[in-house]
Design an enzyme around this catalytic site. Structure first.
Site, mmCIF file in Angstrom:
data_model
loop_
_atom_site.group_PDB
_atom_site.id
_atom_site.type_symbol
_atom_site.label_atom_id
_atom_site.label_comp_id
_atom_site.label_asym_id
_atom_site.label_seq_id
_atom_site.Cartn_x
_atom_site.Cartn_y
_atom_site.Cartn_z
ATOM 1 N N ALA A 163 -22.577 -35.739 -1.964
ATOM 2 C CA ALA A 163 -23.634 -35.562 -0.527
ATOM 3 C C ALA A 163 -22.836 -34.680 0.231
ATOM 4 O O ALA A 163 -22.570 -35.178 1.258
ATOM 5 C CB ALA A 163 -24.041 -36.743 -0.059
ATOM 6 N N SER B 207 -23.472 -31.594 1.429
ATOM 7 C CA SER B 207 -24.034 -30.815 2.681
ATOM 8 C C SER B 207 -24.997 -31.617 3.233
ATOM 9 O O SER B 207 -25.752 -31.564 4.250
ATOM 10 C CB SER B 207 -24.612 -29.513 2.364
ATOM 11 O OG SER B 207 -23.803 -28.680 1.855
ATOM 12 N N ARG C 218 3.226 3.605 4.395
ATOM 13 C CA ARG C 218 3.128 4.119 3.031
ATOM 14 C C ARG C 218 2.628 5.514 3.028
ATOM 15 O O ARG C 218 1.874 5.790 3.853
ATOM 16 C CB ARG C 218 1.888 3.126 2.349
ATOM 17 C CG ARG C 218 1.871 3.588 0.892
ATOM 18 C CD ARG C 218 3.110 3.503 0.107
ATOM 19 N NE ARG C 218 2.744 3.608 -1.359
ATOM 20 C CZ ARG C 218 3.449 3.373 -2.491
ATOM 21 N NH1 ARG C 218 4.788 2.812 -2.215
ATOM 22 N NH2 ARG C 218 3.203 3.601 -3.793
ATOM 23 N N GLN D 298 -9.021 9.834 5.275
ATOM 24 C CA GLN D 298 -9.962 9.548 5.700
ATOM 25 C C GLN D 298 -10.587 8.261 4.854
ATOM 26 O O GLN D 298 -11.074 7.414 5.466
ATOM 27 C CB GLN D 298 -11.062 10.706 5.660
ATOM 28 C CG GLN D 298 -12.358 10.314 6.323
ATOM 29 C CD GLN D 298 -13.177 11.468 6.482
ATOM 30 O OE1 GLN D 298 -14.171 11.640 5.494
ATOM 31 N NE2 GLN D 298 -13.440 12.155 7.360
ATOM 32 N N GLU E 206 -17.313 -27.104 6.353
ATOM 33 C CA GLU E 206 -17.847 -27.280 7.857
ATOM 34 C C GLU E 206 -19.427 -26.752 7.625
ATOM 35 O O GLU E 206 -20.123 -25.883 8.605
ATOM 36 C CB GLU E 206 -17.225 -26.529 8.974
ATOM 37 C CG GLU E 206 -15.849 -26.713 9.129
ATOM 38 C CD GLU E 206 -15.560 -28.141 9.592
ATOM 39 O OE1 GLU E 206 -16.461 -28.928 9.411
ATOM 40 O OE2 GLU E 206 -14.493 -28.395 10.167
ATOM 41 N N GLY E 207 -19.738 -27.060 6.495
ATOM 42 C CA GLY E 207 -21.151 -26.505 5.958
ATOM 43 C C GLY E 207 -21.107 -25.180 5.166
ATOM 44 O O GLY E 207 -20.476 -24.170 5.917
#
Length: 392
Positions: free
Chosen positions: A132, A134, A269, A280, A364-365
């Site tokens: 169980a 959730s 780099r 870009q 936490e869900g």
């Protein structure tokens, strides 16, 4: 990239400065080895407790820091930018104190909270079960009254600090009623019948111990029940709202750390005679990463302001958790891309950030649960409101 922050007081600004100093001096030198060796950093939590960072959201009369959520969460973010596992632990420790601080009796608060808030004791939060995860109302762990004690039987999965904590805030069923049949207990480590399984072997947050806790007839004094019988599920869900904001802040800090490392690498780099940040294609990728971090930060702080104003914030906490953790997954993945082949090696921390970000979308869900919470609030409707707070 320096983070520009707005805080309500000079005390809060000083607190964030202290947090950065501790993160630099106490966390940064330890994180690589601890994560590589899956070594739980108990002393780090004691250090943070002595500095007052484990008690920030709670009232001064309990030994807390009495800081608003907008400050507490930014402290978590600063910690997470250096060591996400420790920041998660601080958030979970705060959740373990929630029921005591909001529904405990004066005697419970006086006897149990000070040692937790000072960091002398470390807390854990036991809600999920193997079948169980959730669906908290489907829990099977039972607490049966026996005179002046309760007898707890069952198991709790995915317990952060499992086997390492000194105190466990446990939700257990005291009746068959689905929504009002769960009660809350504070169980001390070392109780007869309480044991921890071997810690889970995880893809990330390896220094943060996660284990199943087993309750084999654990006897708990009745005065360690927090609130009335049947109050446990509302307490658990309220703690989860606060915990979701904590994870949103942690995920934002993790993403900020990944962005900082990616920008530093891209400045140094060179390719085709110029730093790669001047190309870009890569510059735009970094710009999108920065936008994602700022979006996450703005979202969790917006929810925090509602919490500080005493307004309902459950939907906004779910949105913050969803946005911040999804963004962290994207930002950390892109950070690996910026570093190319080096990003895929453990010589640079971005591969660890990516592994750590994944679980943010789960605990936490899960983010699917967050979408359920958000959509249910939308279905209920309601009119917009404006609250005057006198501060930002």
């Amino acid at each position: 990239m320096p983070v520009r922050r707005l805080v309500p007081t000079q005390e809060a600004a000083d607190l964030l400065d202290l947090t950065r100093e501790l993160a630099r001096e106490e966390l940064a030198p330890r994180v690589v080895a601890a994560e590589a060796e899956a070594c739980f950093p108990r002393e780090v939590f004691r250090t943070l407790g002595k500095a007052g960072l484990l008690s920030l959201p709670y009232p001064e009369e309990f030994g807390g820091g009495a800081q608003p959520a907008v400050v507490h969460l930014q402290v978590l973010e600063e910690l997470a930018a250096v060591w996400a596992g420790v920041a998660v632990g601080v958030s979970v420790h705060g959740m373990s104190c929630w029921a005591l601080a909001t529904a405990g009796t004066p005697e419970q608060q006086a006897t149990l909270l000070p040692e937790l808030l000072s960091g002398e004791l470390l807390g854990a939060y036991c809600l999920s079960e193997p079948h169980a995860g959730s669906d908290a109302a489907a829990m099977r762990t039972r607490a049966v009254r026996d005179g002046e004690e309760y007898v707890l039987t069952g198991e709790k999965a995915w317990t952060t600090h499992g086997g390492q904590a000194d105190s466990y805030t446990v939700m257990a069923r005291t009746s068959a009623d689905r929504s009002r049949g769960v009660s809350c207990f504070v169980v001390p480590a070392g109780s007869a019948g309480l044991s921890a399984d071997r810690a889970e072997s995880k893809m990330g947050l390896t220094a943060s111990t996660t284990a199943t806790m087993r309750f084999a007839g654990v006897r708990v004094a009745a005065d360690r029940r927090v609130g009335a019988e049947g109050d446990g599920l509302p307490l658990a869900l309220a703690a989860l709202d606060a915990g979701r904001l904590g994870i949103a802040a942690v995920a934002t800090g993790l993403a900020q750390g990944a962005l900082d490392d990616a920008v530093a690498y891209a400045r140094e780099r060179e390719a085709f005679g110029v730093p790669v940040i001047e190309h870009q294609g890569l510059a735009f990728l970094l710009a999108d990463m920065a936008a994602a971090v700022e979006t996450a930060r703005a979202t969790y702080l917006s929810a925090a302001r509602l919490k500080d104003a005493g307004q309902p914030y459950g939907q906004q906490a779910a949105i913050a958790k969803l946005v911040a953790t999804d963004n962290a997954m994207r930002v950390t993945t892109d950070a690996v891309q910026v570093l190319g082949g080096y990003g895929y090696t453990s010589a640079y921390p971005v591969e660890r950030y990516m592994r750590e970000a994944k679980v943010m979308q789960i605990f936490e869900g899960t983010n699917q649960i967050q979408r359920m919470v958000i959509s249910r609030e939308l279905a209920r409707g309601g009119r917009p409101t404006t609250t005057v707070t006198g501060s930002l």
